[in-house]
Design a protein around this motif. Structure first.
Motif, PDB file in Angstrom:
ATOM      1  N   ILE A   1       0.814  -1.076  -0.153  1.00 34.74           N
ATOM      2  CA  ILE A   1       0.123  -0.063   0.276  1.00 34.74           C
ATOM      3  C   ILE A   1       0.799   1.359   0.007  1.00 34.74           C
ATOM      4  O   ILE A   1       0.685   2.116  -0.866  1.00 34.74           O
ATOM      5  CB  ILE A   1      -1.053  -0.026   1.415  1.00 34.74           C
ATOM      6  CG1 ILE A   1      -1.915  -1.234   1.184  1.00 34.74           C
ATOM      7  CG2 ILE A   1      -1.715   1.360   1.184  1.00 34.74           C
ATOM      8  CD1 ILE A   1      -2.913  -1.327  -0.279  1.00 34.74           C
ATOM      9  N   LEU A   2       1.843   1.201   0.670  1.00 36.29           N
ATOM     10  CA  LEU A   2       2.744   2.351   0.974  1.00 36.29           C
ATOM     11  C   LEU A   2       4.171   1.933   0.753  1.00 36.29           C
ATOM     12  O   LEU A   2       4.689   1.007   1.402  1.00 36.29           O
ATOM     13  CB  LEU A   2       2.589   3.069   2.312  1.00 36.29           C
ATOM     14  CG  LEU A   2       3.021   4.355   2.338  1.00 36.29           C
ATOM     15  CD1 LEU A   2       2.126   5.460   1.493  1.00 36.29           C
ATOM     16  CD2 LEU A   2       2.581   4.730   3.824  1.00 36.29           C
ATOM     17  N   ALA A   3       4.977   2.470  -0.206  1.00 37.01           N
ATOM     18  CA  ALA A   3       6.460   2.334  -0.673  1.00 37.01           C
ATOM     19  C   ALA A   3       7.382   3.453  -0.036  1.00 37.01           C
ATOM     20  O   ALA A   3       6.973   4.548  -0.439  1.00 37.01           O
ATOM     21  CB  ALA A   3       6.508   1.844  -1.895  1.00 37.01           C
ATOM     22  N   GLU A   4       8.470   2.947   0.528  1.00 44.38           N
ATOM     23  CA  GLU A   4       9.522   4.091   0.684  1.00 44.38           C
ATOM     24  C   GLU A   4       8.983   5.160   1.440  1.00 44.38           C
ATOM     25  O   GLU A   4       9.383   6.311   1.108  1.00 44.38           O
ATOM     26  CB  GLU A   4      10.183   4.461  -0.659  1.00 44.38           C
ATOM     27  CG  GLU A   4      11.380   3.325  -0.814  1.00 44.38           C
ATOM     28  CD  GLU A   4      12.222   3.921  -1.950  1.00 44.38           C
ATOM     29  OE1 GLU A   4      12.022   5.046  -2.511  1.00 44.38           O
ATOM     30  OE2 GLU A   4      13.170   3.330  -1.998  1.00 44.38           O
ATOM     31  N   ASP A   5       8.120   5.195   2.495  1.00 41.75           N
ATOM     32  CA  ASP A   5       7.696   6.259   3.212  1.00 41.75           C
ATOM     33  C   ASP A   5       8.565   6.931   3.975  1.00 41.75           C
ATOM     34  O   ASP A   5       9.004   6.329   5.043  1.00 41.75           O
ATOM     35  CB  ASP A   5       6.215   6.239   3.442  1.00 41.75           C
ATOM     36  CG  ASP A   5       5.742   7.461   4.103  1.00 41.75           C
ATOM     37  OD1 ASP A   5       4.922   7.824   3.202  1.00 41.75           O
ATOM     38  OD2 ASP A   5       5.716   7.766   5.220  1.00 41.75           O
TER      39      ASP A   5
END
Length: 449
Positions: free
Chosen positions: A270-274
């Motif tokens: 869902i969320l990458a490299e945040d």
């Protein structure tokens, strides 16, 4: 005085189809739409409780978009009452699927083009939908006609399937689908978003049957570094947090997912490299510091799962997290606490080395350009499932140098550097710098006082 009552009447407040669909499709990217359709195929695999490997194939061109799978097909009643309905009556589910709100597939295909063909066979019956969107728009009836055959059309060698083809694409979609850069971005998105499904359950193929490989996530786990793994549950949602240091800076190309936090919900990225406040990098006292290049070696992965996907902290397009939920507040707090020892270690490492931000960035650039690594110890990596719950972070012990050392950084023409390196029989650019420096010291008879 008698007040006369007016005649009762009604106002038709139903939205027009055109307005409804325009609003539904406007704020979602084409890439997110394609991932939504893939989610449906993956959900079919999960919903049908399939155990063997299956396939999902995509064909994307300026003429049409097509997606097909052999992940179980769609049962007649489910197709008739649920699949094309805008919104789900009941959000609760009993399997760890990805779909929640009942709008993803409709939004996706209606955003792309004017003609939609859908076929599905679940092994018991065959159904076909042939929809001309413009004609449907003009009708006041929201019902969508389809053909239903009580007998399956599968041959003995075929598995239950679903296929969707969108043609008469909108001009903006045609242009996007004709770009190699867009096709590559879809391949990269599938590569990392569905990595765990690719590894364990489903083969993915893009144009010309190009098979997509999984994005392997591994943690440094050896005598120098040890990762940390935390597991917990909250309000019907299970989650695991894994944090580790990856001192390996060799990156010949820019790869997504190689720093910061990667968050998966029911195994879907869902969320990458945040590196934002969403995952705790706010600078507030109770949070992590503001993100800084000195934390590039940190990697955190979170797995959030639930048999009831409506409890997952997702936004409607599954492009980000719903950060206003109590579930995500709880998980975020645990992420901060779990990662704190690693962040503190990197902060101390930065202070001890007494490097400036520019020097750190320059060293990273130099290592990326040359592919050289300074580390002599052979690093060992393991997949995340090999890390035991309760594992605690361990980093190299501080080695105090007997002599205060300084860093030297400079650039020279690549061809000349290679010749010097060969002449010196050096194994790395670091060794080239050390040997040339020592040579100058000896030549000038400079003494270390």
């Amino acid at each position: 005085m008698t007040i006369k009552r007016g005649k009762p009447d009604e106002i038709d407040a139903r939205p027009t189809k055109r307005l409804f669909i325009d609003i539904l499709t406007r704020d979602i990217s084409v890439k997110a739409c394609i991932l939504d359709l893939i989610d449906n195929s993956v959900d079919s695999y999960i919903r049908n409780e399939i155990k063997d490997r299956r396939k999902i194939k995509l064909s994307i061109s300026k003429d049409e978009f097509a997606i097909s799978d052999n992940c179980g097909g769609i049962e007649y009643n489910f197709l008739k009452t649920t699949v094309f309905r805008f919104g789900a009556d009941i959000l609760e589910r009993d399997k760890p699927t990805l779909g929640i709100y009942g709008i993803g597939m409709k939004r996706a295909i209606l955003k792309m083009g004017r003609k939609i063909l859908m076929e599905t066979d679940d092994g018991n019956s065959y159904c076909k939908i042939d929809l001309e969107v413009n004609k449907w728009f003009k009708s006041d009836d929201w019902k969508i006609p389809f053909e239903y055959f009580e007998d399956s059309r599968l041959s003995p060698s075929e598995k239950p399937y679903t296929k969707i083809v969108v043609t008469d694409l909108y001009d903006s979609i045609k242009k996007k689908f004709d770009l190699d850069s867009f096709i590559n971005s879809i391949k990269e998105a599938i590569h990392i978003t569905y990595t765990f499904f690719i590894t364990n359950n489903i083969d993915f193929y893009l144009n010309d049957d190009v098979k997509i490989e999984p994005f392997v996530i591994e943690a440094r786990y050896d005598d120098l570094y040890k990762p940390t793994k935390y597991k917990d549950s909250f309000e019907g949602v299970d989650f695991e947090i894994i944090c580790f240091i990856d001192p390996k800076k060799r990156r010949t190309t820019r790869e997504l997912g190689k720093r910061g936090w990667n968050i998966f919900c029911n195994k879907r990225l869902i969320l990458a490299e945040d590196t934002t406040d969403i995952t705790g990098w706010s600078g507030a006292k109770e949070d992590l510091p503001n993100y800084h290049p000195i934390y590039n070696e940190f990697r955190g992965t979170v797995f959030i799962s639930s048999e009831d996907p409506s409890k997952l902290p997702l936004n409607t397009s599954k492009t980000g997290l719903d950060t206003e939920t109590s579930i995500y507040d709880y998980i975020r707090n645990k992420m901060i606490r779990t990662s704190r020892p690693l962040i503190d270690y990197l902060s101390r490492k930065y202070d001890e080395e007494k490097d400036t931000l520019d020097e750190i960035e320059e060293k990273a650039v130099a290592e990326e350009e040359t592919g050289e690594e300074e580390e002599a110890v052979e690093a060992k990596y393991v997949t995340l499932d090999k890390i035991e719950v309760g594992s605690e972070f361990k980093a190299p012990e501080k080695q105090k140098p007997k002599i205060k050392m300084s860093n030297i950084y400079y650039k020279r023409p690549e061809k000349l550097v290679k010749k010097v390196k060969q002449n010196l029989k050096a194994y790395s650019l670091k060794e080239v710098g050390e040997k040339t420096f020592d040579c100058y010291v000896d030549l000038e008879e400079i003494e270390d006082e």
